[in-house]
Motif scaffolding. Structure first.
Motif, PDB file in Angstrom:
ATOM      1  N   GLY A  65       0.793  -1.226   0.000  1.00 53.12           N
ATOM      2  CA  GLY A  65       0.000   0.000   0.000  1.00 53.12           C
ATOM      3  C   GLY A  65       0.821   1.271   0.000  1.00 53.12           C
ATOM      4  N   PHE A  66       1.877   1.306   0.809  1.00 56.49           N
ATOM      5  CA  PHE A  66       2.715   2.510   0.863  1.00 56.49           C
ATOM      6  C   PHE A  66       3.845   2.451  -0.152  1.00 56.49           C
ATOM      7  N   ARG A  67       4.642   1.410  -0.107  1.00 58.19           N
ATOM      8  CA  ARG A  67       5.848   1.367  -0.951  1.00 58.19           C
ATOM      9  C   ARG A  67       5.552   1.315  -2.448  1.00 58.19           C
ATOM     10  N   GLN A  68       4.369   0.889  -2.819  1.00 58.77           N
ATOM     11  CA  GLN A  68       4.034   0.837  -4.244  1.00 58.77           C
ATOM     12  C   GLN A  68       3.090   1.971  -4.647  1.00 58.77           C
ATOM     13  N   SER A  69       2.985   2.964  -3.791  1.00 56.89           N
ATOM     14  CA  SER A  69       2.079   4.077  -4.067  1.00 56.89           C
ATOM     15  C   SER A  69       2.816   5.256  -4.702  1.00 56.89           C
ATOM     16  N   PRO A  70       2.102   6.127  -5.400  1.00 53.76           N
ATOM     17  CA  PRO A  70       2.712   7.357  -5.916  1.00 53.76           C
ATOM     18  C   PRO A  70       3.250   8.239  -4.792  1.00 53.76           C
ATOM     19  N   GLU A  71       2.596   8.197  -3.638  1.00 51.44           N
ATOM     20  CA  GLU A  71       3.043   9.002  -2.498  1.00 51.44           C
ATOM     21  C   GLU A  71       4.434   8.603  -2.020  1.00 51.44           C
ATOM     22  N   TYR A  72       4.760   7.325  -2.176  1.00 48.53           N
ATOM     23  CA  TYR A  72       6.088   6.847  -1.770  1.00 48.53           C
ATOM     24  C   TYR A  72       7.186   7.540  -2.580  1.00 48.53           C
ATOM     25  N   GLN A  73       6.911   7.870  -3.825  1.00 47.58           N
ATOM     26  CA  GLN A  73       7.903   8.574  -4.643  1.00 47.58           C
ATOM     27  C   GLN A  73       8.202   9.953  -4.055  1.00 47.58           C
ATOM     28  N   ASP A  74       7.181  10.613  -3.521  1.00 47.86           N
ATOM     29  CA  ASP A  74       7.385  11.903  -2.850  1.00 47.86           C
ATOM     30  C   ASP A  74       8.192  11.714  -1.563  1.00 47.86           C
ATOM     31  N   TRP A  75       7.889  10.659  -0.813  1.00 50.98           N
ATOM     32  CA  TRP A  75       8.626  10.315   0.413  1.00 50.98           C
ATOM     33  C   TRP A  75      10.108  10.126   0.081  1.00 50.98           C
ATOM     34  N   LYS A  76      10.367   9.347  -0.960  1.00 48.22           N
ATOM     35  CA  LYS A  76      11.755   9.085  -1.374  1.00 48.22           C
ATOM     36  C   LYS A  76      12.486  10.373  -1.729  1.00 48.22           C
ATOM     37  N   LYS A  77      11.836  11.232  -2.490  1.00 45.59           N
ATOM     38  CA  LYS A  77      12.466  12.497  -2.890  1.00 45.59           C
ATOM     39  C   LYS A  77      12.817  13.359  -1.687  1.00 45.59           C
ATOM     40  N   LEU A  78      11.967  13.346  -0.686  1.00 42.36           N
ATOM     41  CA  LEU A  78      12.204  14.155   0.507  1.00 42.36           C
ATOM     42  C   LEU A  78      13.321  13.589   1.392  1.00 42.36           C
ATOM     43  N   LEU A  79      13.428  12.262   1.487  1.00 40.23           N
ATOM     44  CA  LEU A  79      14.261  11.680   2.540  1.00 40.23           C
ATOM     45  C   LEU A  79      15.445  10.825   2.109  1.00 40.23           C
ATOM     46  N   HIS A  80      15.340  10.096   1.027  1.00 39.84           N
ATOM     47  CA  HIS A  80      16.336   9.064   0.748  1.00 39.84           C
ATOM     48  C   HIS A  80      17.751   9.584   0.514  1.00 39.84           C
ATOM     49  N   HIS A  81      17.918  10.805   0.089  1.00 41.52           N
ATOM     50  CA  HIS A  81      19.261  11.330  -0.157  1.00 41.52           C
ATOM     51  C   HIS A  81      20.021  11.665   1.125  1.00 41.52           C
ATOM     52  N   PHE A  82      19.354  11.599   2.279  1.00 34.18           N
ATOM     53  CA  PHE A  82      20.010  11.885   3.556  1.00 34.18           C
ATOM     54  C   PHE A  82      20.725  10.666   4.142  1.00 34.18           C
ATOM     55  N   TYR A  83      20.437   9.465   3.663  1.00 33.75           N
ATOM     56  CA  TYR A  83      20.902   8.246   4.320  1.00 33.75           C
ATOM     57  C   TYR A  83      22.251   7.757   3.800  1.00 33.75           C
ATOM     58  N   ASP A  84      23.111   7.368   4.744  1.00 38.66           N
ATOM     59  CA  ASP A  84      24.387   6.737   4.404  1.00 38.66           C
ATOM     60  C   ASP A  84      24.842   5.888   5.580  1.00 38.66           C
ATOM     61  N   PRO A  85      24.692   4.574   5.474  1.00 38.79           N
ATOM     62  CA  PRO A  85      24.179   3.776   4.348  1.00 38.79           C
ATOM     63  C   PRO A  85      22.651   3.786   4.322  1.00 38.79           C
ATOM     64  N   PHE A  86      22.110   3.131   3.292  1.00 32.13           N
ATOM     65  CA  PHE A  86      20.663   3.065   3.174  1.00 32.13           C
ATOM     66  C   PHE A  86      20.101   2.248   4.338  1.00 32.13           C
ATOM     67  N   PRO A  87      18.965   2.642   4.892  1.00 31.86           N
ATOM     68  CA  PRO A  87      18.431   2.002   6.098  1.00 31.86           C
ATOM     69  C   PRO A  87      18.051   0.532   5.936  1.00 31.86           C
ATOM     70  N   VAL A  88      18.186  -0.163   7.043  1.00 34.86           N
ATOM     71  CA  VAL A  88      17.645  -1.508   7.168  1.00 34.86           C
ATOM     72  C   VAL A  88      16.264  -1.360   7.783  1.00 34.86           C
ATOM     73  N   VAL A  89      15.280  -1.990   7.162  1.00 36.12           N
ATOM     74  CA  VAL A  89      13.899  -1.923   7.643  1.00 36.12           C
ATOM     75  C   VAL A  89      13.436  -3.343   7.948  1.00 36.12           C
ATOM     76  N   GLU A  90      12.871  -3.523   9.138  1.00 35.88           N
ATOM     77  CA  GLU A  90      12.307  -4.816   9.515  1.00 35.88           C
ATOM     78  C   GLU A  90      10.922  -4.604  10.088  1.00 35.88           C
ATOM     79  N   HIS A  91      10.141  -5.682  10.076  1.00 40.94           N
ATOM     80  CA  HIS A  91       8.765  -5.650  10.564  1.00 40.94           C
ATOM     81  C   HIS A  91       8.628  -6.623  11.732  1.00 40.94           C
ATOM     82  N   PHE A  92       7.884  -6.206  12.752  1.00 43.23           N
ATOM     83  CA  PHE A  92       7.747  -6.989  13.964  1.00 43.23           C
ATOM     84  C   PHE A  92       6.271  -7.114  14.340  1.00 43.23           C
ATOM     85  N   VAL A  93       5.984  -8.198  15.025  1.00 40.98           N
ATOM     86  CA  VAL A  93       4.634  -8.429  15.545  1.00 40.98           C
ATOM     87  C   VAL A  93       4.770  -8.673  17.050  1.00 40.98           C
ATOM     88  N   LYS A  94       3.826  -8.149  17.795  1.00 45.05           N
ATOM     89  CA  LYS A  94       3.837  -8.257  19.248  1.00 45.05           C
ATOM     90  C   LYS A  94       3.607  -9.702  19.680  1.00 45.05           C
TER      91      LYS A  94
END
Length: 98
Positions: A65-94
């Motif tokens: 829903g988010f990563r494949q959305s047009p809005e994600y492209q705006d998110w990337k433009k705003l934030l992705h150039h700040f990262y070094d290295p690129f972030p590790v993302v994981e998902h957790f369940v309680k």
């Protein structure tokens, strides 16, 4: 509920600009279907390291829903150039313990 955790190492000289860009970017993510909440925290030990915690209703709300959305492209433009290295993302369940 799913908890997305992203460790964000920001280019040291750009932390203020990152925080300003994130203030804009959070408006994007908070409007997405399945979004529940988020918080951004900065490390006390390493001042250019942040952790982003996002709660989603389902894993697919984030990965599709988010990563494949047009809005994600705006998110990337705003934030992705700040990262070094690129972030590790994981998902957790309680785990419900007795």
């Amino acid at each position: 509920m799913i908890l997305e955790i992203a460790m964000l190492d920001v280019i040291p000289a750009q932390t203020l600009e990152f925080e300003q860009a994130f203030a804009q970017a959070q408006k994007i993510i908070s409007r997405m279907p399945g979004y529940l909440s988020h918080e951004l925290q900065r490390s006390l030990e390493k001042e250019n390291r942040y952790v982003l915690l996002v709660q989603w209703q389902t894993l697919e709300d984030h990965t599709i829903g988010f990563r494949q959305s047009p809005e994600y492209q705006d998110w990337k433009k705003l934030l992705h150039h700040f990262y070094d290295p690129f972030p590790v993302v994981e998902h957790f369940v309680k785990i419900n313990l007795p």
